[in-house]
Enzyme design. Structure first.
Site, PDB file in Angstrom:
ATOM      1  N   GLU A  50       0.854  -1.184   0.000  1.00 34.33           N
ATOM      2  CA  GLU A  50       0.000   0.000   0.000  1.00 34.33           C
ATOM      3  C   GLU A  50       0.901   1.249   0.000  1.00 34.33           C
ATOM      4  OE1 GLU A  50      -3.515   1.684   2.988  1.00 34.33           O
ATOM      5  OE2 GLU A  50      -1.883   0.467   3.795  1.00 34.33           O
ATOM      6  N   LYS A 100      -9.665   0.946  -1.602  1.00 35.78           N
ATOM      7  CA  LYS A 100      -9.783   0.555  -0.191  1.00 35.78           C
ATOM      8  C   LYS A 100     -11.135   0.994   0.382  1.00 35.78           C
ATOM      9  CE  LYS A 100      -7.099   1.018   4.122  1.00 35.78           C
ATOM     10  NZ  LYS A 100      -5.911   1.712   4.689  1.00 35.78           N
ATOM     11  N   CYS A 142      -4.614  -3.387   3.942  1.00 34.43           N
ATOM     12  CA  CYS A 142      -4.232  -2.979   5.297  1.00 34.43           C
ATOM     13  C   CYS A 142      -5.388  -3.091   6.293  1.00 34.43           C
ATOM     14  CB  CYS A 142      -3.645  -1.577   5.248  1.00 34.43           C
ATOM     15  SG  CYS A 142      -2.624  -1.139   6.686  1.00 34.43           S
TER      16      CYS A 142
END
Length: 264
Positions: free
Chosen positions: A42, A112, A149
């Site tokens: 990321e 995300k 994440c």
């Protein structure tokens, strides 16, 4: 026969051109090691956080120069590539993961969905949340799913991708350093592997100030197959798709689950 996957546990800078050069270095090494896919973290395209306003200014579209140049690297090294992009949005940008095949063609992208508004961080100040779960795609390493994440803390995402056929779950990440953070990272990655009987890899950004590195990979039974340190490095691990079949045959969680009770 095992398929080798590489995790590039890198430190990105604020300029995408610098990070592109790093991508070439890691991809060429992964190719020499006979990997078929390389995963970058990321925030690979541009480091985050930046000074106020700079993150938005440095964003690019998925048709922009950074993704095009990563496509050229994929073609010339013969690798599938997975990497984080600072994607231009309207008032804020998207934290996006891009998947390119070995011809440099876009095979998927994921914005995300769970933003890191926790531990005194507020990712939503600079970032817009995506509103779609990634649809797994076929690759030389099997059918791959994607989370980013903080998504790791939401098991529904991995389960829904597993129900769509994902055999390997990739989590490009920038897991922030802190008390108990590695314990949580390791536990959650291993749990996602065990409960979904799939391979799970967490490729974590490393930086001295913010991110811990310490990337990990687990097989469908939860056995550790790779572990990174607190530094920049290239890690490799093998994926045996037959192992997924063996584990799911011995413990058929997907046929035993009571989907009628919880509607996913």
């Amino acid at each position: 026969m095992a398929v080798k996957i590489a995790l590039a546990q890198t430190t990105s800078g604020k300029k995408w051109e610098v990070n592109l050069r790093k991508a070439w270095e890691y991809a060429e090494e992964a190719s020499r090691q006979k990997a078929e896919m390389i995963v970058f973290p990321e925030y690979f395209m541009t480091y985050y956080p930046m000074e106020e306003g700079d993150y938005q200014k440095q964003g690019q579209s998925l048709e922009g120069e950074f993704v095009r140049e990563m496509g050229r690297a994929a073609r010339e090294t013969g690798l599938w590539m997975v990497f984080g992009v600072n994607e231009t949005g309207k008032d804020r940008n998207y934290n996006t993961i891009v998947i390119l095949d070995a011809e440099g063609q876009l095979r998927g992208d994921y914005r995300k969905t769970h933003l890191f508004d926790a531990y005194r961080w507020k990712e939503s100040d600079d970032t817009m949340a995506g509103d779609e779960i990634f649809c797994p795609v076929d690759s030389p390493a099997g059918k791959i799913g994607i989370g980013t994440c903080y998504d790791l803390r939401f098991p529904e995402l991995a389960r829904m991708e597993a129900l769509q056929g994902a055999q390997v779950m990739l989590y490009p990440s920038a897991w922030v350093k802190g008390e108990n953070k590695f314990m949580q990272w390791e536990t959650l990655l291993r749990a996602r592997a065990i409960e979904n009987e799939m391979y799970v890899f967490g490729c974590c950004h490393y930086s001295e100030k913010h991110y811990m590195g310490r990337s990990l990979g687990f097989d469908p039974s939860g056995r550790e197959i790779l572990r990174g340190g607190e530094k920049e490095e290239l890690l490799t691990g093998g994926i045996e798709l037959e192992e997924i079949k063996k584990v799911r045959h011995a413990n058929p969680v997907f046929s035993n689950r009571r989907g009628d009770l919880y509607h996913i």
